[in-house]
Design a protein around this motif. Structure first.
Motif, PDB file in Angstrom:
ATOM      1  N   ASP A   1       0.815  -1.215   0.000  1.00 11.75           N
ATOM      2  CA  ASP A   1       0.000   0.000   0.000  1.00 11.75           C
ATOM      3  C   ASP A   1       0.849   1.266   0.000  1.00 11.75           C
ATOM      4  OD1 ASP A   1      -2.471  -1.484   0.227  1.00 11.75           O
ATOM      5  OD2 ASP A   1      -1.893  -1.874   2.300  1.00 11.75           O
TER       6      ASP A   1
ATOM      7  N   ALA B   1     -10.106   0.801  -8.154  1.00 11.91           N
ATOM      8  CA  ALA B   1      -9.377   1.946  -8.699  1.00 11.91           C
ATOM      9  C   ALA B   1      -9.390   1.965 -10.225  1.00 11.91           C
ATOM     10  CB  ALA B   1      -7.935   1.945  -8.195  1.00 11.91           C
TER      11      ALA B   1
ATOM     12  N   LEU C   1     -10.238   0.248  -2.419  1.00 16.04           N
ATOM     13  CA  LEU C   1      -9.370   1.090  -3.243  1.00 16.04           C
ATOM     14  C   LEU C   1      -8.649   0.267  -4.307  1.00 16.04           C
ATOM     15  CD1 LEU C   1      -7.942   3.406  -0.460  1.00 16.04           C
ATOM     16  CD2 LEU C   1      -9.331   4.135  -2.397  1.00 16.04           C
ATOM     17  N   TRP C   2      -8.050  -0.857  -3.917  1.00 14.70           N
ATOM     18  CA  TRP C   2      -7.316  -1.668  -4.884  1.00 14.70           C
ATOM     19  C   TRP C   2      -8.240  -2.259  -5.946  1.00 14.70           C
ATOM     20  CZ3 TRP C   2      -2.548  -1.720  -6.243  1.00 14.70           C
ATOM     21  CH2 TRP C   2      -1.510  -1.471  -5.335  1.00 14.70           C
TER      22      TRP C   2
ATOM     23  N   GLN D   1      -1.148   1.176 -12.580  1.00 12.63           N
ATOM     24  CA  GLN D   1      -2.109   1.625 -11.576  1.00 12.63           C
ATOM     25  C   GLN D   1      -1.480   2.657 -10.646  1.00 12.63           C
ATOM     26  OE1 GLN D   1      -5.365   0.687 -10.726  1.00 12.63           O
ATOM     27  NE2 GLN D   1      -5.664  -0.711 -12.434  1.00 12.63           N
TER      28      GLN D   1
END
Length: 278
Positions: A124, A223, A219-220, A155
């Motif tokens: 992270d 995204a 979030l991951w 990403q």
């Protein structure tokens, strides 16, 4: 599992995984990968652990794959893929980092090239020593980016920057990694690990474990989604379920009373209905 190529230690709320082949600049092998995977699972199973720090022993983070066997090192039976008595488990350390319920912080303390840098991409947070040298060197070895890095790297830093680094295959310094968005901080070598632990402790002191586990997965996993509607189907119900629970009551009370929170929720027992949604 008894570890041969990593060290695992827990200090308070922080688990530290240290790649430990310092005589080889912590060159990666399949044994190391299996041990990282197991250590992450161990940290996730321990409710006392709130964050995981990943670093390297000695002057290197990870010099890439172990190529002591020459080109055969990359064959199916080579040290980078074959781990005696340690079968591959799905996505290995990539899946373990990606699916972690605990936030992960990579403290890149020295050279990190090839798999030595791609293994940090599912983390992270990445911070680096000002002595770090980084390289996505695969094309210079006749290989392709591995460990899911062709997905993770764009990403994190955007497609143009990912292409620039991967197509050249060159090694660059920590300042360029910072400018390109790969790391968020560059520090003196002796300040690196204390800073990583301070970041981990800030998470432990001020956030709810259940909230963090849900937040990093949202979030991951969303995204790169083209539209927000699949996320809305997830975040709304979770917000309602958490909003009616004890963590939110404690978080609001701590804020109003100007004190540190003591969130009661635990990942092992209190994840809301609907998790995991994937």
């Amino acid at each position: 599992m008894a570890y041969e190529q990593i060290d695992y230690a827990v200090d308070g709320a922080v688990a530290t995984i240290t790649l430990h082949r310092p005589d080889k600049l912590n060159a990666y092998t399949a044994v190391m990968g299996a041990e990282i995977t197991d250590a992450i699972a161990q940290a996730n199973a321990d409710d006392a652990v709130r964050a995981i720090v990943l670093t390297g022993a000695g002057r290197g983070f990870c010099a890439g794959a172990d190529i002591s066997g020459g080109a055969e090192s990359f064959g199916a039976a080579g040290p980078n893929f074959a781990a005696p008595d340690r079968p591959r488990d799905g996505a290995g350390f990539v899946g373990a980092l990606f699916d972690s319920a605990k936030p992960t912080i990579a403290a890149i303390n020295g050279p990190a090239v090839g798999v030595g840098i791609t293994l940090t991409l599912p983390c992270d947070i990445r911070i680096a020593s000002d002595t770090a040298k980084i390289g996505f060197v695969f094309a210079r070895r006749g290989l392709v980016p591995e460990a899911g890095s062709a997905w993770f790297l764009p990403q994190l830093v955007g497609l143009p920057q990912a292409l620039r680094w991967c197509l050249s295959g060159r090694v660059f310094d920590a300042a360029e990694a910072l400018a390109g968005g790969l790391v968020s901080e560059v520090l003196a070598p002796d300040a690196l690990l204390p800073r990583a632990r301070a970041i981990a402790q800030e998470i432990a002191d001020h956030t709810a474990p259940v909230s963090i586990a849900l937040t990093r997965q949202m979030l991951w996993r969303f995204a790169g989604a083209p539209l927000p509607f699949d996320l809305l189907a997830v975040d709304g119900p979770f917000a309602q379920r958490l909003g009616a629970g004890p963590d939110v009551r404690e978080g609001v009370a701590a804020f109003l009373e100007k004190r540190a929170p003591a969130f009661p929720g635990r990942i092992a027992t209190d994840m809301p209905k609907g998790y995991p949604w994937w």
